[in-house]
Design an enzyme around this catalytic site. Structure first.
Site, PDB file in Angstrom:
ATOM      1  N   ASP A  65      51.283 -12.243  25.078  1.00  0.00           N
ATOM      2  CA  ASP A  65      51.394 -10.996  24.309  1.00  0.00           C
ATOM      3  C   ASP A  65      50.288 -10.029  24.719  1.00  0.00           C
ATOM      4  OD1 ASP A  65      53.526 -11.858  22.850  1.00  0.00           O
ATOM      5  OD2 ASP A  65      52.332 -12.587  21.179  1.00  0.00           O
ATOM      6  N   LYS A 100      54.897  -6.438  23.445  1.00  0.00           N
ATOM      7  CA  LYS A 100      55.969  -5.548  23.008  1.00  0.00           C
ATOM      8  C   LYS A 100      55.490  -4.117  22.801  1.00  0.00           C
ATOM      9  CE  LYS A 100      57.185  -9.115  20.691  1.00  0.00           C
ATOM     10  NZ  LYS A 100      57.199  -9.602  19.348  1.00  0.00           N
ATOM     11  N   MET A 134      48.336  -7.132   9.734  1.00  0.00           N
ATOM     12  CA  MET A 134      49.146  -5.956  10.080  1.00  0.00           C
ATOM     13  C   MET A 134      49.138  -4.937   8.941  1.00  0.00           C
ATOM     14  SD  MET A 134      52.357  -7.876  11.913  1.00  0.00           S
ATOM     15  CE  MET A 134      52.580  -9.117  10.654  1.00  0.00           C
TER      16      MET A 134
HETATM   17  N1  SAH Z   1      49.453 -14.975  15.121  1.00  0.00           N
HETATM   18  C1  SAH Z   1      48.358 -14.113  14.767  1.00  0.00           C
HETATM   19  C2  SAH Z   1      48.828 -12.915  13.956  1.00  0.00           C
HETATM   20  C3  SAH Z   1      49.724 -11.989  14.726  1.00  0.00           C
HETATM   21  S1  SAH Z   1      50.180 -10.560  13.811  1.00  0.00           S
HETATM   22  C4  SAH Z   1      47.289 -14.918  14.051  1.00  0.00           C
HETATM   23  O1  SAH Z   1      47.540 -16.085  13.657  1.00  0.00           O
HETATM   24  O2  SAH Z   1      46.174 -14.425  13.938  1.00  0.00           O
HETATM   25  C5  SAH Z   1      48.983  -9.392  14.403  1.00  0.00           C
HETATM   26  C6  SAH Z   1      47.918  -9.175  13.340  1.00  0.00           C
HETATM   27  O3  SAH Z   1      46.961 -10.220  13.387  1.00  0.00           O
HETATM   28  C7  SAH Z   1      47.129  -7.912  13.520  1.00  0.00           C
HETATM   29  O4  SAH Z   1      47.793  -6.777  13.015  1.00  0.00           O
HETATM   30  C8  SAH Z   1      45.899  -8.227  12.702  1.00  0.00           C
HETATM   31  O5  SAH Z   1      46.163  -8.115  11.315  1.00  0.00           O
HETATM   32  C9  SAH Z   1      45.710  -9.707  13.003  1.00  0.00           C
HETATM   33  N2  SAH Z   1      44.744  -9.941  14.101  1.00  0.00           N
HETATM   34  C10 SAH Z   1      44.974 -10.598  15.237  1.00  0.00           C
HETATM   35  N3  SAH Z   1      43.854 -10.670  15.974  1.00  0.00           N
HETATM   36  C11 SAH Z   1      42.881 -10.060  15.275  1.00  0.00           C
HETATM   37  C12 SAH Z   1      41.503  -9.820  15.475  1.00  0.00           C
HETATM   38  N4  SAH Z   1      40.873 -10.238  16.574  1.00  0.00           N
HETATM   39  N5  SAH Z   1      40.826  -9.151  14.528  1.00  0.00           N
HETATM   40  C13 SAH Z   1      41.428  -8.737  13.408  1.00  0.00           C
HETATM   41  N6  SAH Z   1      42.727  -8.931  13.160  1.00  0.00           N
HETATM   42  C14 SAH Z   1      43.450  -9.598  14.065  1.00  0.00           C
END
Ligand code: SAH
Length: 277
Positions: free
Chosen positions: A41, A63, A183
């Site tokens: 991704d 995406k 998100m």
């Molecule tokens: N699978 C991921 C979530 C994917 S949805 C997980 O388990 O973390 C994408 C969301 O994840 C983003 O909009 C944000 O809310 C969060 N996110 C992912 N990486 C991040 C990071 N390094 N810092 C803060 N939020 C993060």
């Protein structure tokens, strides 16, 4: 021809963790070093991608619109994974955080199962817990929170068909739970308003952790009533985790020993100073 003969490859749905490549699991590292193909991704740390041996084929299935404005659809990702597994290949589907937390890992596993492709889920460190953690906020605490609810903040809370019951979420926090919103930057004002109008104390603490574990990690703290304005003034943008609940206040007690807080931190005190100027 049996399914195994049709698809001799294996697809590994692998969590890359929140960002910092050191937060990868040992199993993920081993698979990344020995894969034939890595389909990733856009929200995967550049350094982690650079660390993948050059002999391995990297496919960006992010995406987000690219320079040519193209997007890979979920359907195309399923097709790509199934097609790649028609060779005796080890295919890593790399996703940020954990592959099953708002990452469509479930859908991809279903598509692979339907096609008869062998698949394995390799858990990762989810940002829902890790982002607050590196900012000095424990998501549960014997004195402050006995439950953790992880939700998407992307849905419109005012829509009747919303899958989330914000009144119930407000009750969970009021009853001593922690709410971790992923998100949730775009709809922050709506979500905070939904919690407040459902009766949550507007003074309830909130923290937002932007780009957790990246060099430019930023933490903004406030309350249900103030966080929207503060996030806007800090120019906070995705990706960020929003944490609601009393555990946010624990950060103040432990931040002196938190090395990760060397990163940019906008505290309530600094805001008071800005406001006082
Ligand atoms: N699978 C991921 C979530 C994917 S949805 C997980 O388990 O973390 C994408 C969301 O994840 C983003 O909009 C944000 O809310 C969060 N996110 C992912 N990486 C991040 C990071 N390094 N810092 C803060 N939020 C993060």
């Amino acid at each position: 021809m049996s399914e195994t003969e049709a698809f001799p490859g294996t697809v590994y749905l692998v969590g890359a963790g929140p960002g910092d490549p050191e937060l990868l699991t040992v199993r993920a590292r081993r698979l990344l070093d020995s894969a034939d193909v890595v389909a990733h991704d856009s929200l995967v740390h550049e350094e982690l991608l650079d660390s993948i041996p050059a002999t391995i084929r990297l496919v960006d299935v992010g995406k987000r619109p690219g320079p040519d404005g193209q997007r890979t659809t979920q359907e195309e990702i399923h097709e790509l994974l199934v097609k790649t597994a028609s060779e005796p290949a080890s295919v890593v589907r790399l996703k940020c955080g954990d592959p099953t937390v708002f990452a469509r890992g479930g859908e991809e596993a279903e598509a692979l199962a339907e096609a008869g492709v062998d698949c394995e889920i390799v858990p990762g460190v989810t940002s829902a817990i890790a982002a607050p953690g590196v900012a000095g906020i424990p998501v549960t605490h014997r004195e402050h929170a006995s439950a953790l609810t992880v939700v998407t903040g992307h849905e419109d809370p005012t829509k009747p068909e919303s899958a989330l019951d914000w009144a119930a979420l407000a009750d969970t926090v009021a009853a001593g739970g922690t709410l971790s919103i992923l998100m949730g930057v775009g709809r922050l004002p709506d979500n905070m308003a939904a919690l407040e109008s459902a009766g949550l104390d507007p003074e309830t603490s909130v923290a937002m952790i932007e780009r957790a574990t990246y060099e430019d990690q930023t933490v903004v703290t406030g309350t249900v009533a103030t966080i929207t304005d503060r996030a806007e003034r800090a120019d906070l943008s995705p990706p960020a985790v929003t944490l609601v609940g009393d555990v946010v206040d624990v950060r103040e007690a432990i931040d002196a020993c938190m090395q990760s807080l060397d990163r940019q931190l906008i505290t309530t005190d600094q805001y008071s100073q800005i406001e006082g100027d």
